[in-house]
Design an enzyme around this catalytic site. Structure first.
Site, PDB file in Angstrom:
ATOM      1  N   ASN A 168       2.990   5.270 -10.908  1.00  0.00           N
ATOM      2  CA  ASN A 168       1.905   5.043 -11.941  1.00  0.00           C
ATOM      3  C   ASN A 168       0.677   4.978 -10.787  1.00  0.00           C
ATOM      4  OD1 ASN A 168       0.380   4.229 -14.108  1.00  0.00           O
ATOM      5  ND2 ASN A 168       0.186   2.065 -12.892  1.00  0.00           N
TER       6      ASN A 168
ATOM      7  N   TYR B 106      -9.030  14.577  -8.059  1.00  0.00           N
ATOM      8  CA  TYR B 106      -8.163  13.878  -8.888  1.00  0.00           C
ATOM      9  C   TYR B 106      -7.227  15.170  -9.680  1.00  0.00           C
ATOM     10  CZ  TYR B 106      -6.367  11.144 -12.852  1.00  0.00           C
ATOM     11  OH  TYR B 106      -5.522  10.589 -13.889  1.00  0.00           O
TER      12      TYR B 106
ATOM     13  N   ASP C 251       0.853  -1.175   0.052  1.00  0.00           N
ATOM     14  CA  ASP C 251      -0.040   0.036   0.101  1.00  0.00           C
ATOM     15  C   ASP C 251       0.895   1.344  -0.208  1.00  0.00           C
ATOM     16  OD1 ASP C 251      -1.597   2.229   0.439  1.00  0.00           O
ATOM     17  OD2 ASP C 251      -2.677   1.205   2.019  1.00  0.00           O
ATOM     18  N   VAL C 252       0.847   1.985  -1.092  1.00  0.00           N
ATOM     19  CA  VAL C 252       2.116   3.040  -1.383  1.00  0.00           C
ATOM     20  C   VAL C 252       1.608   4.392  -0.491  1.00  0.00           C
ATOM     21  CG1 VAL C 252       2.443   2.282  -3.503  1.00  0.00           C
ATOM     22  CG2 VAL C 252       0.918   4.126  -3.244  1.00  0.00           C
TER      23      VAL C 252
ATOM     24  N   LYS D 162      -3.372  15.881  -9.297  1.00  0.00           N
ATOM     25  CA  LYS D 162      -2.238  15.815 -10.632  1.00  0.00           C
ATOM     26  C   LYS D 162      -1.639  17.069 -10.810  1.00  0.00           C
ATOM     27  CE  LYS D 162      -3.160  11.637 -11.572  1.00  0.00           C
ATOM     28  NZ  LYS D 162      -2.031  10.720 -11.377  1.00  0.00           N
TER      29      LYS D 162
END
Length: 254
Positions: free
Chosen positions: A91, A159, A64-65, A163
């Protein structure tokens, strides 16, 4: 396999599906030893088994990043197994429900920020420490941005915000990595044909309020673009690349 990549080590997050899977498979096919990272064991193990059957070297690691301890353990495993890391492809990411800001649950916001931004920070932080101390030193970080790093879609505030933040992270790592021979670039992707983008073909909200289907491109084009970035010598860098379905509504959006 290409001899120039023999022995190079790459780590791909979100490697179990979509862009991550296609990119990991492409790196493996070009001689990289690849660490496959994701939350689900089954797709990672399947990709590693396919690689092994072709004589390629893949290591599947469930991680789990967003968990700092898990990320530290992941990069400790990379150090012990391979002794170095040449390429990190950040990614892993997620989207949220298409709702207006006042309808977006705060916990959903926090989770999107954790996955899309904090996860990239944690993996980059760990990779940076490994890359600047290994011999030969240096390496490459490639961040998966998005068309949304430039222009938002309707109802995508979490989102889009993450980004945009990835762009700032990319620039900062690119600057701070110079003295350590660590380079950092970003690939901004529009409408690759993956499970995550299937809804584009069915119809998604446009800036003018209409619902419209959008064209998709083969995800292999994205994987090939990441490979191009990865294969450059550390004396050269693709700082930002935009790759997209040619006729998607991006230029002129809004």
């Amino acid at each position: 396999m290409t001899d120039s990549n023999e022995g190079k080590v790459a780590l791909v997050t979100g490697a179990g599906s979509g862009i991550g899977r296609a990119t990991a498979a492409t790196l493996l096919a070009h001689g990289y030893r690849v660490v496959l990272v994701g939350r689900r064991q089954e797709p990672l193990a399947a990709l590693a088994a396919e690689a092994a059957a072709r004589g390629e070297n893949a290591l599947a690691v469930v991680c789990d990043v967003t968990d700092p301890v898990a990320v530290t353990d992941l990069f400790d495993t990379v150090r012990r197994r391979f002794g170095r890391l040449d390429v990190l492809f950040n990614n892993a990411g997620r989207n949220g429900p298409p709702v207006e800001i006042d309808e977006l649950d705060v916990d959903v916001w926090r989770n999107i920020v954790d996955v899309n931004l904090t996860g990239v920070f944690l993996c980059t932080r760990a990779a940076f420490g490994l890359m600047k101390s290994q011999t030969p030193r240096g390496g490459r970080v490639i961040n998966n941005g998005s068309i949304s790093a430039h222009a938002p879609r309707p109802y995508s505030i979490a989102y889009t915000a993450t980004k945009h933040a990835i762009t700032g992270l990319t620039k900062s790592v690119s600057l701070d990595g110079r003295k350590h021979d660590i380079v950092c670039g970003q690939i901004d992707i529009g409408n690759a044909a993956t499970e995550m983008a299937e809804r584009m073909a069915r119809g998604v909200p446009q800036a003018n309020g209409e619902l419209a289907a959008e064209p998709l491109m083969d995800v292999q084009h994205v994987a090939d673009a990441v490979l191009h970035m990865a294969e450059l010598p550390l004396s050269a860098n693709v700082q930002f690349m935009t790759i997209m379905a040619s006729k998607m509504p991006y230029v002129g959006r809004g």
